[in-house]
Design a protein around this motif. Structure first.
Motif, short mmCIF file in Angstrom:
data_model
loop_
_atom_site.label_atom_id
_atom_site.label_comp_id
_atom_site.label_asym_id
_atom_site.label_seq_id
_atom_site.Cartn_x
_atom_site.Cartn_y
_atom_site.Cartn_z
N VAL A 55 5.21 -117.32 -1.09
CA VAL A 55 5.84 -116.00 -1.04
C VAL A 55 5.44 -115.29 -2.32
N ILE A 56 4.76 -114.14 -2.18
CA ILE A 56 4.14 -113.49 -3.33
C ILE A 56 4.55 -112.02 -3.42
N TYR A 57 4.96 -111.62 -4.60
CA TYR A 57 5.21 -110.21 -4.90
C TYR A 57 3.91 -109.64 -5.45
N ARG A 58 3.41 -108.57 -4.80
CA ARG A 58 2.17 -107.91 -5.24
C ARG A 58 2.50 -106.54 -5.82
N PHE A 59 1.84 -106.21 -6.93
CA PHE A 59 1.98 -104.91 -7.57
C PHE A 59 0.60 -104.43 -7.92
N GLN A 68 -5.93 -102.51 -10.84
CA GLN A 68 -5.38 -103.82 -11.15
C GLN A 68 -4.39 -104.23 -10.06
N ILE A 69 -4.49 -105.49 -9.65
CA ILE A 69 -3.57 -106.05 -8.66
C ILE A 69 -2.96 -107.30 -9.28
N TYR A 94 -6.09 -109.45 -10.41
CA TYR A 94 -7.44 -108.99 -10.12
C TYR A 94 -7.63 -107.68 -10.86
N THR A 95 -8.81 -107.47 -11.43
CA THR A 95 -9.14 -106.16 -11.98
C THR A 95 -10.49 -105.74 -11.40
N ILE A 96 -10.57 -104.47 -11.04
CA ILE A 96 -11.80 -103.90 -10.52
C ILE A 96 -12.14 -102.72 -11.42
N ALA A 97 -13.26 -102.81 -12.13
CA ALA A 97 -13.61 -101.79 -13.11
C ALA A 97 -15.06 -101.37 -12.92
#
Length: 156
Positions: A55-59, A68-69, A94-97
């Motif tokens: 069970v995961i809380y995503r922001f 950023q995730i 995760y980072t997407i740059a």
């Protein structure tokens, strides 16, 4: 607790750690939700591991050209533990740059000067994850030299 069992019914038992299914438990706002991941049992000689769920809380957010995730395990009233499943924990980002400006390629458009348009054709994806699958798992297969962490790509 039957939703996780029905989510996996009819899926053949694999010999790899592929993600079997997930569901969105709750959408909290435009930048946060709660999901539940279901993993299939994994065969590591000489036995099967138990199926797992998380069970995961995503922001997620966008700052200065970087997306950023973040995710963190937790509890939720609509995701009780499921009989026969092991509840693991997972944390990560995760980072997407975009690549630095010197690595960007220029592309012409019909309405512009060919040297005036910068287009990001590539980006940098970074991932940092900590997973504790909980429960019993063999650390190494005797014949294939593959453990649970290797199968799920969580060991360096």
């Amino acid at each position: 607790g039957r939703i996780g069992e029905s989510a996996l019914s009819g899926i053949p038992l694999p010999n790899s750690g592929q993600l079997a299914s997930f569901r969105i438990i709750e959408t909290i706002d435009d930048h946060m939700d709660v999901i539940q991941l279901f993993f299939r049992p994994l065969y590591l000689f000489p036995s099967w591991t138990a199926p797992r769920d998380f069970v995961i809380y995503r922001f997620w957010k966008y700052d200065e050209q970087t997306y950023q995730i973040y995710f963190d395990s937790g509890e939720h009233r609509d995701a009780p533990e499921i009989t026969g499943y092991v509840r693991g924990t997972m944390r990560g980002v995760y980072t997407i740059a975009p690549l630095k400006r010197k690595h960007r390629k220029r592309r012409a458009t019909a309405a512009s000067n060919p040297s005036s348009v910068l287009v990001d054709e590539e980006c940098l994806l970074s991932k940092v994850v900590q997973i504790d699958p909980k429960g019993w798992i063999p650390t190494r297969s005797m014949f294939r030299n593959q453990g649970y962490g290797d199968a799920f790509g969580i060991l360096a």
